[in-house]
Scaffold this motif. Sequence first.
Motif, PDB file in Angstrom:
ATOM      1  N   THR A   9       0.799  -1.218   0.000  1.00  0.00           N
ATOM      2  CA  THR A   9       0.000   0.000   0.000  1.00  0.00           C
ATOM      3  C   THR A   9       0.832   1.269   0.000  1.00  0.00           C
ATOM      4  O   THR A   9       0.317   2.338   0.235  1.00  0.00           O
ATOM      5  CB  THR A   9      -0.920   0.016   1.238  1.00  0.00           C
ATOM      6  N   THR A  10       2.100   1.186  -0.265  1.00  0.00           N
ATOM      7  CA  THR A  10       2.955   2.362  -0.201  1.00  0.00           C
ATOM      8  C   THR A  10       2.670   3.320  -1.342  1.00  0.00           C
ATOM      9  O   THR A  10       2.596   2.936  -2.490  1.00  0.00           O
ATOM     10  CB  THR A  10       4.432   1.938  -0.264  1.00  0.00           C
ATOM     11  N   ASP A  11       2.527   4.581  -0.981  1.00  0.00           N
ATOM     12  CA  ASP A  11       2.412   5.648  -1.965  1.00  0.00           C
ATOM     13  C   ASP A  11       3.743   6.384  -1.955  1.00  0.00           C
ATOM     14  O   ASP A  11       4.032   7.153  -1.057  1.00  0.00           O
ATOM     15  CB  ASP A  11       1.274   6.593  -1.578  1.00  0.00           C
ATOM     16  N   THR A  12       4.587   6.121  -2.940  1.00  0.00           N
ATOM     17  CA  THR A  12       5.938   6.665  -2.937  1.00  0.00           C
ATOM     18  C   THR A  12       5.943   8.184  -3.017  1.00  0.00           C
ATOM     19  O   THR A  12       6.904   8.813  -2.620  1.00  0.00           O
ATOM     20  CB  THR A  12       6.767   6.091  -4.097  1.00  0.00           C
ATOM     21  N   PHE A  65      16.357  -1.618  -6.453  1.00  0.00           N
ATOM     22  CA  PHE A  65      16.367  -2.351  -5.196  1.00  0.00           C
ATOM     23  C   PHE A  65      15.031  -2.135  -4.501  1.00  0.00           C
ATOM     24  O   PHE A  65      14.208  -1.338  -4.944  1.00  0.00           O
ATOM     25  CB  PHE A  65      17.516  -1.905  -4.289  1.00  0.00           C
ATOM     26  N   ILE A  66      14.842  -2.831  -3.405  1.00  0.00           N
ATOM     27  CA  ILE A  66      13.626  -2.712  -2.605  1.00  0.00           C
ATOM     28  C   ILE A  66      13.984  -2.029  -1.299  1.00  0.00           C
ATOM     29  O   ILE A  66      15.002  -2.346  -0.679  1.00  0.00           O
ATOM     30  CB  ILE A  66      13.002  -4.097  -2.347  1.00  0.00           C
ATOM     31  N   VAL A  67      13.152  -1.079  -0.894  1.00  0.00           N
ATOM     32  CA  VAL A  67      13.300  -0.428   0.397  1.00  0.00           C
ATOM     33  C   VAL A  67      12.568  -1.280   1.429  1.00  0.00           C
ATOM     34  O   VAL A  67      11.427  -1.682   1.211  1.00  0.00           O
ATOM     35  CB  VAL A  67      12.719   1.003   0.369  1.00  0.00           C
ATOM     36  N   CYS A  68      13.237  -1.569   2.537  1.00  0.00           N
ATOM     37  CA  CYS A  68      12.633  -2.389   3.589  1.00  0.00           C
ATOM     38  C   CYS A  68      11.363  -1.742   4.118  1.00  0.00           C
ATOM     39  O   CYS A  68      11.350  -0.559   4.461  1.00  0.00           O
ATOM     40  CB  CYS A  68      13.636  -2.583   4.730  1.00  0.00           C
ATOM     41  N   HIS A  69      10.298  -2.536   4.210  1.00  0.00           N
ATOM     42  CA  HIS A  69       9.012  -2.022   4.691  1.00  0.00           C
ATOM     43  C   HIS A  69       9.096  -1.478   6.107  1.00  0.00           C
ATOM     44  O   HIS A  69       8.418  -0.527   6.453  1.00  0.00           O
ATOM     45  CB  HIS A  69       7.937  -3.118   4.614  1.00  0.00           C
ATOM     46  N   SER A  70       9.938  -2.069   6.955  1.00  0.00           N
ATOM     47  CA  SER A  70      10.003  -1.619   8.349  1.00  0.00           C
ATOM     48  C   SER A  70      10.721  -0.278   8.490  1.00  0.00           C
ATOM     49  O   SER A  70      10.716   0.313   9.565  1.00  0.00           O
ATOM     50  CB  SER A  70      10.653  -2.676   9.241  1.00  0.00           C
ATOM     51  N   THR A  71      11.311   0.222   7.404  1.00  0.00           N
ATOM     52  CA  THR A  71      11.960   1.535   7.441  1.00  0.00           C
ATOM     53  C   THR A  71      11.171   2.584   6.677  1.00  0.00           C
ATOM     54  O   THR A  71      11.630   3.721   6.542  1.00  0.00           O
ATOM     55  CB  THR A  71      13.395   1.460   6.871  1.00  0.00           C
ATOM     56  N   LEU A  72       9.996   2.231   6.177  1.00  0.00           N
ATOM     57  CA  LEU A  72       9.172   3.199   5.454  1.00  0.00           C
ATOM     58  C   LEU A  72       8.545   4.190   6.436  1.00  0.00           C
ATOM     59  O   LEU A  72       8.235   3.832   7.574  1.00  0.00           O
ATOM     60  CB  LEU A  72       8.080   2.483   4.659  1.00  0.00           C
ATOM     61  N   HIS A  74       5.648   5.482   7.015  1.00  0.00           N
ATOM     62  CA  HIS A  74       4.333   5.257   7.618  1.00  0.00           C
ATOM     63  C   HIS A  74       4.249   3.959   8.414  1.00  0.00           C
ATOM     64  O   HIS A  74       3.214   3.638   8.958  1.00  0.00           O
ATOM     65  CB  HIS A  74       3.265   5.243   6.524  1.00  0.00           C
ATOM     66  N   TYR A  75       5.346   3.205   8.494  1.00  0.00           N
ATOM     67  CA  TYR A  75       5.309   1.926   9.188  1.00  0.00           C
ATOM     68  C   TYR A  75       5.376   2.151  10.697  1.00  0.00           C
ATOM     69  O   TYR A  75       5.232   3.254  11.186  1.00  0.00           O
ATOM     70  CB  TYR A  75       6.433   1.016   8.668  1.00  0.00           C
ATOM     71  N   LYS A  76       5.575   1.129  11.455  1.00  0.00           N
ATOM     72  CA  LYS A  76       5.511   1.176  12.916  1.00  0.00           C
ATOM     73  C   LYS A  76       6.666   1.926  13.570  1.00  0.00           C
ATOM     74  O   LYS A  76       6.654   2.168  14.756  1.00  0.00           O
ATOM     75  CB  LYS A  76       5.482  -0.253  13.472  1.00  0.00           C
ATOM     76  N   HIS A  77       7.672   2.298  12.812  1.00  0.00           N
ATOM     77  CA  HIS A  77       8.864   2.926  13.359  1.00  0.00           C
ATOM     78  C   HIS A  77       9.073   4.290  12.705  1.00  0.00           C
ATOM     79  O   HIS A  77       9.903   4.427  11.808  1.00  0.00           O
ATOM     80  CB  HIS A  77      10.088   2.036  13.139  1.00  0.00           C
ATOM     81  N   ALA A  80      12.633   5.687  12.007  1.00  0.00           N
ATOM     82  CA  ALA A  80      13.569   4.934  11.161  1.00  0.00           C
ATOM     83  C   ALA A  80      13.783   5.679   9.848  1.00  0.00           C
ATOM     84  O   ALA A  80      12.884   6.324   9.323  1.00  0.00           O
ATOM     85  CB  ALA A  80      13.031   3.537  10.891  1.00  0.00           C
ATOM     86  N   LYS A  81      14.978   5.572   9.337  1.00  0.00           N
ATOM     87  CA  LYS A  81      15.313   6.144   8.033  1.00  0.00           C
ATOM     88  C   LYS A  81      15.237   5.030   6.995  1.00  0.00           C
ATOM     89  O   LYS A  81      15.627   3.892   7.265  1.00  0.00           O
ATOM     90  CB  LYS A  81      16.728   6.710   8.046  1.00  0.00           C
ATOM     91  N   PRO A  82      14.722   5.312   5.799  1.00  0.00           N
ATOM     92  CA  PRO A  82      14.638   4.272   4.774  1.00  0.00           C
ATOM     93  C   PRO A  82      15.984   3.613   4.511  1.00  0.00           C
ATOM     94  O   PRO A  82      17.020   4.281   4.491  1.00  0.00           O
ATOM     95  CB  PRO A  82      14.142   5.032   3.539  1.00  0.00           C
TER      96      PRO A  82
END
Length: 127
Positions: A9-12, A65-72, A74-77, A80-82
Motif C-alpha cells: 500500500t505504499t504511496d511513494t 532495489f527494494i526499500v525495507c518495509h520496516s523503514t518506510l 508510515h510503518y511502525k517505526h 527509522a530512516k529508509p
Amino acid sequence: MEPVPDNETTDTASGDLSVGDPVLGKSRLLSRQCDTCVFAPGNKMHLTPGRLRDFAAEARRRESFIVCHSTLPHYKHPDAKPAICRGFADRYQTQALQLIERLFGFVEVDPPQPADPQPGPNDTPGT
C-alpha cells in the motif's frame, strides 16, 4: 532508478524514500533482515500470492532495489530512516546496488526494533 518499496500500500509520492545518508555520503543497507522480512520463510507480512515475486521482478527489471518495509515512513517505526532491504540485497545484484557499492559504499544500519511497550493502566511496576 527509483527504489521499489516492499509494501503493498505504499504511496511513494507521500514520503521520502531516499536511502542516502547525507552526512556519510553512503546508502543505508540493513545489517540483517528485519524481523518481518518479506524474504524470510513463512510470509510474515501476509502478502498475497505472487506479490513478492512481482515486486522483486519489478525491482530487478528496473535494475534497482527494494526499500525495507520496516523503514518506510508510515510503518511502525516513524523515526527509522529508509534503508535497502537486506533480504533483497543478499539475493540479487542489480545495477543500482553494484553502482552504489563501487562508487559510494554502504553504511549498514540495524533494523528498527519495536519500542518498549508502554505500561497499561492496570499494570503494576516490577511485575
